[in-house]
Motif scaffolding. Structure first.
Motif, PDB file in Angstrom:
ATOM      1  N   TYR A  14       0.840  -1.189   0.000  1.00  0.00           N
ATOM      2  CA  TYR A  14       0.000   0.000   0.000  1.00  0.00           C
ATOM      3  C   TYR A  14       0.882   1.248   0.000  1.00  0.00           C
ATOM      4  O   TYR A  14       1.814   1.365   0.802  1.00  0.00           O
ATOM      5  N   TYR A  15       0.548   2.161  -0.900  1.00  0.00           N
ATOM      6  CA  TYR A  15       1.315   3.385  -1.069  1.00  0.00           C
ATOM      7  C   TYR A  15       0.455   4.604  -0.778  1.00  0.00           C
ATOM      8  O   TYR A  15      -0.703   4.677  -1.196  1.00  0.00           O
ATOM      9  N   CYS A  16       1.063   5.553  -0.123  1.00  0.00           N
ATOM     10  CA  CYS A  16       0.461   6.863   0.086  1.00  0.00           C
ATOM     11  C   CYS A  16       0.968   7.789  -1.010  1.00  0.00           C
ATOM     12  O   CYS A  16       2.141   7.717  -1.390  1.00  0.00           O
ATOM     13  N   ALA A  17       0.093   8.646  -1.503  1.00  0.00           N
ATOM     14  CA  ALA A  17       0.478   9.578  -2.554  1.00  0.00           C
ATOM     15  C   ALA A  17      -0.118  10.952  -2.261  1.00  0.00           C
ATOM     16  O   ALA A  17      -1.164  11.056  -1.599  1.00  0.00           O
ATOM     17  N   ALA A  18       0.531  11.984  -2.780  1.00  0.00           N
ATOM     18  CA  ALA A  18       0.084  13.346  -2.480  1.00  0.00           C
ATOM     19  C   ALA A  18       0.198  14.242  -3.698  1.00  0.00           C
ATOM     20  O   ALA A  18       0.952  13.985  -4.630  1.00  0.00           O
ATOM     21  N   ASP A  19      -0.567  15.306  -3.624  1.00  0.00           N
ATOM     22  CA  ASP A  19      -0.469  16.389  -4.587  1.00  0.00           C
ATOM     23  C   ASP A  19      -0.962  15.971  -5.963  1.00  0.00           C
ATOM     24  O   ASP A  19      -0.243  16.026  -6.957  1.00  0.00           O
ATOM     25  N   ALA A  20      -2.221  15.559  -5.980  1.00  0.00           N
ATOM     26  CA  ALA A  20      -2.807  15.123  -7.239  1.00  0.00           C
ATOM     27  C   ALA A  20      -3.236  16.308  -8.089  1.00  0.00           C
ATOM     28  O   ALA A  20      -3.809  17.272  -7.585  1.00  0.00           O
ATOM     29  N   SER A  21      -2.967  16.196  -9.364  1.00  0.00           N
ATOM     30  CA  SER A  21      -3.479  17.169 -10.328  1.00  0.00           C
ATOM     31  C   SER A  21      -4.059  16.372 -11.484  1.00  0.00           C
ATOM     32  O   SER A  21      -3.377  15.580 -12.104  1.00  0.00           O
ATOM     33  N   GLY A  22      -5.315  16.565 -11.746  1.00  0.00           N
ATOM     34  CA  GLY A  22      -5.955  15.750 -12.755  1.00  0.00           C
ATOM     35  C   GLY A  22      -6.834  14.700 -12.104  1.00  0.00           C
ATOM     36  O   GLY A  22      -7.345  14.891 -11.003  1.00  0.00           O
ATOM     37  N   SER A  23      -7.003  13.584 -12.778  1.00  0.00           N
ATOM     38  CA  SER A  23      -7.861  12.526 -12.268  1.00  0.00           C
ATOM     39  C   SER A  23      -7.280  11.947 -10.980  1.00  0.00           C
ATOM     40  O   SER A  23      -6.162  11.442 -10.972  1.00  0.00           O
ATOM     41  N   ARG A  24      -8.051  11.983  -9.941  1.00  0.00           N
ATOM     42  CA  ARG A  24      -7.534  11.611  -8.616  1.00  0.00           C
ATOM     43  C   ARG A  24      -7.450  10.107  -8.396  1.00  0.00           C
ATOM     44  O   ARG A  24      -6.911   9.673  -7.393  1.00  0.00           O
ATOM     45  N   ASP A  25      -7.995   9.331  -9.309  1.00  0.00           N
ATOM     46  CA  ASP A  25      -7.897   7.889  -9.175  1.00  0.00           C
ATOM     47  C   ASP A  25      -6.812   7.316 -10.081  1.00  0.00           C
ATOM     48  O   ASP A  25      -6.745   6.098 -10.275  1.00  0.00           O
ATOM     49  N   ARG A  26      -5.972   8.175 -10.626  1.00  0.00           N
ATOM     50  CA  ARG A  26      -4.883   7.718 -11.481  1.00  0.00           C
ATOM     51  C   ARG A  26      -3.544   7.981 -10.811  1.00  0.00           C
ATOM     52  O   ARG A  26      -3.280   9.098 -10.355  1.00  0.00           O
ATOM     53  N   ALA A  27      -2.690   6.977 -10.782  1.00  0.00           N
ATOM     54  CA  ALA A  27      -1.389   7.119 -10.149  1.00  0.00           C
ATOM     55  C   ALA A  27      -0.558   8.219 -10.806  1.00  0.00           C
ATOM     56  O   ALA A  27       0.189   8.930 -10.132  1.00  0.00           O
ATOM     57  N   SER A  28      -0.720   8.384 -12.090  1.00  0.00           N
ATOM     58  CA  SER A  28       0.069   9.377 -12.823  1.00  0.00           C
ATOM     59  C   SER A  28      -0.270  10.808 -12.428  1.00  0.00           C
ATOM     60  O   SER A  28       0.469  11.740 -12.755  1.00  0.00           O
TER      61      SER A  28
END
Length: 123
Positions: free
Chosen positions: A94-108
């Motif tokens: 499980y990975y935590c990620a931050a600072d989404a720009s764009g589609s929030r369900d995409r890792a990219s």
């Protein structure tokens, strides 16, 4: 300074609960949309849950809806993933990620990632 640090993974039996934590630096956390992803062996990284500064921006993958809850403590710069009724198919890093720009369900869409924490659910 590592921007995101996850903790709380482990080995549990099916039906159990587990809470993951992700501590972020204040600079990243303060305005970031935070997400949790997971990756099982041989599979692509998949979205689990995400939450912005306010609760009405919360998203869940269908596979975890009604079992997992994402929350954040803005005073501690920490986001949590409460996982209930765990199933063997929830086994993944499980990975935590931050600072989404764009589609929030995409890792990219995310700019910062933690190192991951292993969750193993035995049957």
């Amino acid at each position: 300074q590592v921007p995101l640090v996850e903790s709380g993974g482990g080995l549990v039996q099916a039906g159990s609960s587990l809470t993951l934590s992700c501590a972020a630096s204040g600079r990243i956390f303060s305005t970031s949309y935070m997400g949790w992803f997971r990756q099982a062996p041989g599979k692509e990284r998949e979205f689990v849950a995400g939450r912005g500064w306010i609760a009405d921006s919360t998203l869940y993958a269908d596979s975890v809806k009604d079992r997992f809850t994402i929350s954040r403590d803005n005073t501690k710069n920490t986001v949590y993933l409460q996982m209930n009724s765990l199933k063997p198919e929830d086994t993944a890093v499980y990975y935590c990620a931050a600072d989404a720009s764009g589609s929030r369900d995409r890792a990219s869409s995310y700019n910062y990632w933690g190192q991951g924490t292993q969750v193993t659910v035995s049957s």
